[in-house]
Design a protein around this motif. Structure first.
Motif, mmCIF file in Angstrom:
data_model
loop_
_atom_site.group_PDB
_atom_site.id
_atom_site.type_symbol
_atom_site.label_atom_id
_atom_site.label_comp_id
_atom_site.label_asym_id
_atom_site.label_seq_id
_atom_site.Cartn_x
_atom_site.Cartn_y
_atom_site.Cartn_z
ATOM 1 N N GLY A 17 0.992 -1.254 0.108
ATOM 2 C CA GLY A 17 0.071 -0.156 -0.077
ATOM 3 C C GLY A 17 0.884 1.233 0.350
ATOM 4 N N LYS A 21 0.947 3.863 -2.879
ATOM 5 C CA LYS A 21 0.884 5.682 -2.540
ATOM 6 C C LYS A 21 1.954 6.247 -3.068
ATOM 7 C CE LYS A 21 -1.563 7.594 1.080
ATOM 8 N NZ LYS A 21 -1.760 7.501 2.518
ATOM 9 N N LEU A 25 1.657 9.471 -5.878
ATOM 10 C CA LEU A 25 2.311 10.638 -5.395
ATOM 11 C C LEU A 25 3.235 11.176 -6.535
ATOM 12 C CD1 LEU A 25 2.357 10.663 -1.580
ATOM 13 C CD2 LEU A 25 1.008 12.198 -3.005
ATOM 14 N N MET A 89 2.232 10.867 3.389
ATOM 15 C CA MET A 89 1.926 9.442 3.355
ATOM 16 C C MET A 89 2.094 8.881 4.964
ATOM 17 S SD MET A 89 4.707 8.254 0.333
ATOM 18 C CE MET A 89 4.731 6.629 0.968
#
Length: 89
Positions: A17, A21, A25, A89
């Protein structure tokens, strides 16, 4: 052993995950910075002595910047974006 397998599965999901992410980004930041750079250049544009503007459109601004300064000019603020993304994050 079942607890260890369960824990390793959860850790793998968390790591996967976070990597996903980070990828999103990075991709979104680099794309957004290009558009943001062109938008800022258009907004800062002032007419010259003959009342003509340097660029006629956003596309013209992007192409002139690409020719004159190269593709990395569009990513001028990228280190700042990466620094901020780490906190998101």
């Amino acid at each position: 052993i079942l607890l260890i397998l369960c824990f390793s599965r959860i850790m793998w999901i968390l790591v996967k995950g976070l990597l996903l992410k980070a990828q999103v980004l990075f991709r979104d930041s680099s794309l957004q910075l290009s558009f943001n750079y062109v938008e800022t250049e258009i907004q800062k544009m002032q007419p010259d002595a003959e009342a003509k503007y340097l660029y006629t459109s956003s596309f013209d601004c992007a192409m002139e910047t690409l020719k004159a300064r190269g593709p990395f000019k569009f990513c001028t603020g990228f280190p700042i974006c990466v620094r901020i993304a780490l906190h998101v994050m």
